[in-house]
Motif scaffolding. Structure first.
Motif, short mmCIF file in Angstrom:
data_model
loop_
_atom_site.label_atom_id
_atom_site.label_comp_id
_atom_site.label_asym_id
_atom_site.label_seq_id
_atom_site.Cartn_x
_atom_site.Cartn_y
_atom_site.Cartn_z
N PRO A 63 0.79 -1.27 0.13
CA PRO A 63 0.06 0.15 0.04
C PRO A 63 0.75 1.11 -0.17
N VAL A 64 0.63 2.15 -0.88
CA VAL A 64 1.24 3.60 -1.04
C VAL A 64 0.33 4.55 -0.99
N TRP A 65 -0.29 4.87 -0.17
CA TRP A 65 -1.69 5.87 -0.16
C TRP A 65 -1.75 6.35 1.11
N THR A 66 -1.20 7.68 1.25
CA THR A 66 -1.07 8.54 2.29
C THR A 66 -2.78 9.07 2.29
N MET A 67 -3.14 9.21 3.58
CA MET A 67 -4.49 10.02 3.87
C MET A 67 -5.56 10.08 2.98
N GLY A 68 -5.91 8.47 2.74
CA GLY A 68 -6.90 8.41 1.95
C GLY A 68 -8.18 8.03 2.97
N ASP A 69 -9.36 7.32 2.40
CA ASP A 69 -10.39 7.12 3.08
C ASP A 69 -10.80 5.76 2.66
N LEU A 70 -10.49 4.62 3.22
CA LEU A 70 -10.70 3.38 2.70
C LEU A 70 -12.04 2.83 3.07
N PRO A 71 -13.14 2.68 2.40
CA PRO A 71 -14.57 2.21 2.75
C PRO A 71 -14.52 0.96 3.47
N ALA A 72 -15.42 0.67 4.35
CA ALA A 72 -15.41 -0.28 5.44
C ALA A 72 -15.29 -1.67 4.77
N ASP A 73 -16.05 -1.77 3.59
CA ASP A 73 -16.32 -2.90 3.01
C ASP A 73 -14.76 -3.35 2.34
N SER A 74 -14.25 -2.33 1.82
CA SER A 74 -12.87 -2.64 1.42
C SER A 74 -11.96 -3.18 2.16
N ALA A 75 -12.11 -2.50 3.48
CA ALA A 75 -11.09 -2.84 4.67
C ALA A 75 -11.31 -4.24 4.99
N LYS A 76 -12.70 -4.65 5.24
CA LYS A 76 -12.78 -6.05 5.61
C LYS A 76 -12.29 -7.07 4.55
N VAL A 77 -12.57 -6.70 3.13
CA VAL A 77 -12.00 -7.61 2.19
C VAL A 77 -10.48 -7.70 2.30
N VAL A 78 -9.45 -6.72 2.45
CA VAL A 78 -8.17 -6.86 2.43
C VAL A 78 -7.74 -7.16 3.79
N LEU A 79 -8.39 -7.10 4.92
CA LEU A 79 -7.97 -7.62 6.31
C LEU A 79 -8.23 -9.17 6.17
N ALA A 80 -9.26 -9.66 5.55
CA ALA A 80 -9.62 -11.26 5.37
C ALA A 80 -8.59 -11.71 4.57
N ALA A 81 -8.01 -11.00 3.65
CA ALA A 81 -7.00 -11.62 2.62
C ALA A 81 -5.60 -11.73 3.26
N VAL A 82 -5.34 -10.83 4.33
CA VAL A 82 -4.14 -10.85 4.75
C VAL A 82 -4.06 -11.91 5.71
N ARG A 83 -5.39 -12.11 6.36
CA ARG A 83 -5.57 -13.23 7.64
C ARG A 83 -5.27 -14.48 7.06
N ALA A 84 -5.61 -14.72 5.71
CA ALA A 84 -5.50 -15.85 4.77
C ALA A 84 -4.21 -16.16 4.28
N GLY A 85 -3.32 -15.29 4.46
CA GLY A 85 -2.10 -15.38 4.08
C GLY A 85 -1.29 -14.71 3.16
N LEU A 86 -2.09 -13.35 2.76
CA LEU A 86 -1.37 -12.40 1.96
C LEU A 86 -0.39 -11.48 2.64
N GLY A 87 0.74 -11.36 2.18
CA GLY A 87 1.67 -10.59 2.92
C GLY A 87 1.49 -9.15 2.59
N VAL A 88 2.05 -8.14 3.42
CA VAL A 88 1.72 -6.77 3.48
C VAL A 88 3.07 -6.11 3.80
N GLY A 89 3.49 -5.07 2.85
CA GLY A 89 4.76 -4.66 3.23
C GLY A 89 4.76 -3.07 2.65
N GLY A 93 4.34 7.14 5.12
CA GLY A 93 2.99 7.49 5.47
C GLY A 93 2.11 6.68 4.48
N GLY A 94 2.48 6.08 3.44
CA GLY A 94 1.78 5.50 2.49
C GLY A 94 1.33 4.09 2.98
N MET A 95 1.73 3.80 4.21
CA MET A 95 1.17 2.46 5.00
C MET A 95 0.53 2.87 6.47
#
Length: 224
Positions: A63-89, A93-95
């Protein structure tokens, strides 16, 4: 029959505040990942965070996105993906100043930015873990940039720190504060890596900073 080798996929989502040079720093990270053998997709829309099918094909999200507004539905999707094994780096401020209103995102990343006392200043980054593959063999090094003051999850594994020595009285009370600068953490089956360095592209191009970013992204993707 021997199966064909499929290179790991990495998704870099860039945008937000232009002062952090999101396109330029994203391109730099893409170069490092391609050198590591990854297939890289660059996206410049917040919608990519909520694309479950796209995320499911990735080994790593950057993620390279400073000061954005992530919709709640999108947040749930990405958090679930990481929980399932997607790495994040990611970095700076981008993260960890990406989505100020989303506490779940902050829970995932392990910290959030609150200040950079003195703005652009000279400071030292101290390597505190020599037994981790991201920082093995590295020594403390100097930076001239924003020195991030963060609120940090006590569960993170700290690899490097910086110590504050304010040059004016506005923030005298933080004299001697030791702040995590590089860390890792887990989120379910996913690996999370963060470096506070990277205000602009030049900061990521400082040699030791580049090494930390390169190794950190590969570690988060399970390649190190």
């Amino acid at each position: 029959m021997e199966q064909a080798h499929h290179p790991p996929h990495a998704l870099i989502i860039h945008g937000g505040w232009s002062g952090h040079q999101p396109a330029e720093t994203a391109a730099f990270a893409a170069h490092l990942l391609r050198e590591a053998g990854c297939t890289v997709t660059l996206a410049d829309s917040l919608a990519a965070f909520g694309d479950a099918d796209l995320l499911a094909r990735q080994r790593l999200l950057v993620p390279v996105w400073t000061m954005g507004d992530l919709p709640a539905d999108s947040a749930k999707v990405v958090l679930a993906a990481v929980r399932a094994g997607l790495g994040v780096g990611g970095w700076h401020g981008g993260m960890c100043d990406a989505f100020r209103a989303n506490v779940e995102w902050q829970f995932l990343t392990g910290g959030n930015w609150v200040a950079h006392p003195g703005n652009l200043t000279d400071y030292t980054v101290d390597i505190v873990r020599q037994d981790h593959p991201i920082t093995a063999g590295l020594s403390s090094f100097a930076m001239h940039s924003e020195q991030y003051y963060l609120h940090v999850d006590p569960a993170v594994e700290v690899l490097a720190t910086t110590t504050f020595h304010p040059r004016h009285e506005d923030h005298a009370w933080i004299e001697g504060v030791v702040m995590p600068t590089v860390w890792t953490k887990g989120w379910g089956q996913g690996r999370v890596f963060y470096t506070a360095l990277g205000h602009q592209l030049a900061d990521l191009q400082v040699p030791t900073s580049t090494t930390i970013l390169d190794r950190g992204l590969r570690w988060a993707a399970g390649l190190l």
